[in-house]
Write an enzyme that holds these catalytic residues in place. Sequence first.
Site, PDB file in Angstrom:
ATOM      1  CG  HIS A   1      -2.131  -0.860   1.011  1.00  7.19           C
ATOM      2  ND1 HIS A   1      -2.122  -2.191   1.340  1.00  7.19           N
ATOM      3  CD2 HIS A   1      -3.352  -0.614   0.495  1.00  7.19           C
ATOM      4  CE1 HIS A   1      -3.294  -2.718   1.034  1.00  7.19           C
ATOM      5  NE2 HIS A   1      -4.058  -1.793   0.516  1.00  7.19           N
ATOM      6  N   GLY A   2       2.007   1.233   0.558  1.00  6.33           N
ATOM      7  CA  GLY A   2       2.793   2.463   0.558  1.00  6.33           C
ATOM      8  C   GLY A   2       4.127   2.286   1.219  1.00  6.33           C
TER       9      GLY A   2
END
Lengths: 286, 509
Positions: free
Chosen positions: B349-350
């Site tokens: 996700h990041g």
Amino acid sequence: MQKVVWYLLLPLAFFAGDRLGGYLLQKQSERSHFRYSRLYQNKAKADILLLGNSRGLCLYQPYIEEITHKKTCNLSYNGLPMDAAKALVLDYLDRYPEVKTLVIDVTMCDRENDPLLTGFLAYTDKSERLNTLIHNKELKAWWGGQVSHLFRYNNEIFQRALYYRNKSDEDWLLDRVITEAQIIDTSKSTYELDVNPYLIRQLQETIEASLEKGVQAHLVIAPYLPGFTVENLDNLKKAVEKATGLQVLDYRNSLVDPTFFGDYMHLNKEGSRHFIDMLRKDGVFD
Amino acid sequence: MIFNSLAFLLFILIFFPLYFGTKGKGQHRVCLIASYFFYGCWDWRFLSLIILSTLLDWCFGMWISHLYQNDGKSTNHQNKAYRFTHRIIARLAQTNFTPRAVLVLSIAMNLGVLGFFKYFNFFADSLAMLLQSIGFVPSWNTLHIILPVGISFYTFQSMSYTIDVYRRELKQETSLLKFATYIALFPQLVAGPIIRAADFLPQLAESKRFDYTRFNSGMGRILWGFFKKVAIADSLAPFVDQCFQSPQSFGSLHLMIGVVFYSFQIYCDFSGYSDIAIGLTRIMGFHFPENFRTPYFSRSFSEFWTRWHISLSSWLRDYLYIPLGGNRHGKLNTYRNNMLTMLLGGLWHGANWAFVFWGLLHGVYMMIQRIISPIWHRVISALKVPAIFSAGVEMGTVYLLTLFAWVFFRSGSQGLAGGDSFGTAYTILSHIGSGIGLSFSEVINKFQVLKGGLLISMLLLIELSNLRYRWNEWQLRQPYLRIALFSMVLWLLAFFGNFGANAFIYFQF
């Protein structure tokens, strides 16, 4: 062909419902006790007109009326920019020539707030000035309001009008005390004011229009929490004094007790009373 | 260009007549050109990246396939690009590469590109911090790398193709045009759902004709998606942003509301995007699988992950969890595999440790669930607890723990924007835990709270009633109902919509 007809019915159904919904919401807005609804329903007659952004809300009407025995009307709103305020004041002066005094917190000349303007779509059918302002500054939203009447009521200003449908909005003021954590962080917190020539010109034109109608204007700066840094406040004050030729009454450091504040920039009910006492002492409400 | 913009409306008004006005390869070409144009509107420079990724994975698929076949039959294929590439592949095949080695090379290249653009600074910063903690002061500078939008989505999509070819679950795609269309198809290019080649490529075999029923069904999904995004998610966003940008300014109740609002904001934002993507592709004649199924009604975390971002969780299950061994080699290995999958899911996700921690939390939740679930079920059957009560407790527990994890997830986004992610999460959780400011009068922006509460109630009401009535299927049979439902959604959009053209949250991933 029948399939196409169904899709032709969709816009018809949409617009019929939209116009009906818009009409019903307009009626709700007109029946509200909210300040702008009262303004455009000729129910906002006052001797003292008060104006500002969220900081202007500390010009607490019930207390001013209690100590001056004069009727007040506060047109302040969170983030209200001076260009929208000008339209509102000029509309007010047209409808209520009896008003004697206008008090403005000049920190509302800080920055433009075009998104908020769309909130006044709910009143564009009552005010040509607001209509023109929104058309000039928020054209897409203006068109949105033309296409959909429901969209005119898709904003916080209308929600407030609904909220104040059956009760007065004169008691609208922060009712809390700043937290200890915020007080400790005061010196770390700053706010940078913009000195916006466009907004100062709007203020100047508002003052000129008021003076023409025999209204005495007072410019003030309401208190900030001591230790909280507001950059450019002196520059703003100088620019306003130069443009309007009026002295700005500066109360920025006049209250030192943190319990008078709801946060760094806003007085609470208690602080507001002390501020109003100072304004009265200085003859602002005379 | 984002779905909730006038530019996109204009784009699809041009696209659909061109798309349905062509057949076969022409239709694929229209699709591909439109998709590249759509992607190029973000940043045309990154088009080269997606084209490169497409070419590489197409070639790797062919290479693996050639090593399996090793017969040279395909050189008579009509497709020029295929014949040209095949000649090169045939030479490469004379080297000592095995299919497994080619797959490793393919994965390394895909993850290398993803790692460089998405994680380079993250790992460089983390290494620097580690070295500093043991007394070394590294002198390297981080690079100013722009994250290409959607890179995580299309990289996973193209990786699944080569892995499936390697596993012989999918035949190589001989048409570069079809393969490029699969990778770049604009409705799902930048934020999913992540579509498998095995599901999508066969759907390109036939030309698509305009179908009135599919159009109605697709329009229903699109309108519902817009309502979730434009009316709900974007209305909740300002309140949530305030909470996470300066949590120290707010009391307990305000921040609690902020976290609850965030759980619905991210759900409506992401599932709204998926609804629009599914609706658009349905009109185009494709079938995309569901990406969300009312996840907050899950009674366990394993169920939650079969209802939330289904295309990613099933991808991770099929290409990571099961190859690691899944639940086949004892409890400890199952916990390990679960944890690794969730950690990597978080990192996907990041590039921030807060996302990894979010993954870790979900890994821990699932581990604890595996341990206590049998005991819990024995207890409720022994006590003869009514099913509705136990279901309520289970849903409530899963939702509350999910909320706790969302605090770190949202703080991770704050970290990506240069903030202190764990500091933000700590401030929020400590302020909530302090219990100071539990009165509603201390909540700031009450109008946003009331509007948010109303919209969330509407969402729950509609989603719950949809379980019974299946509105989108019902409207297909009843034209009057269709007009009523479509008009109603449009009225709701006009009255509640936030038309600031806010980007979707998952674009940053």
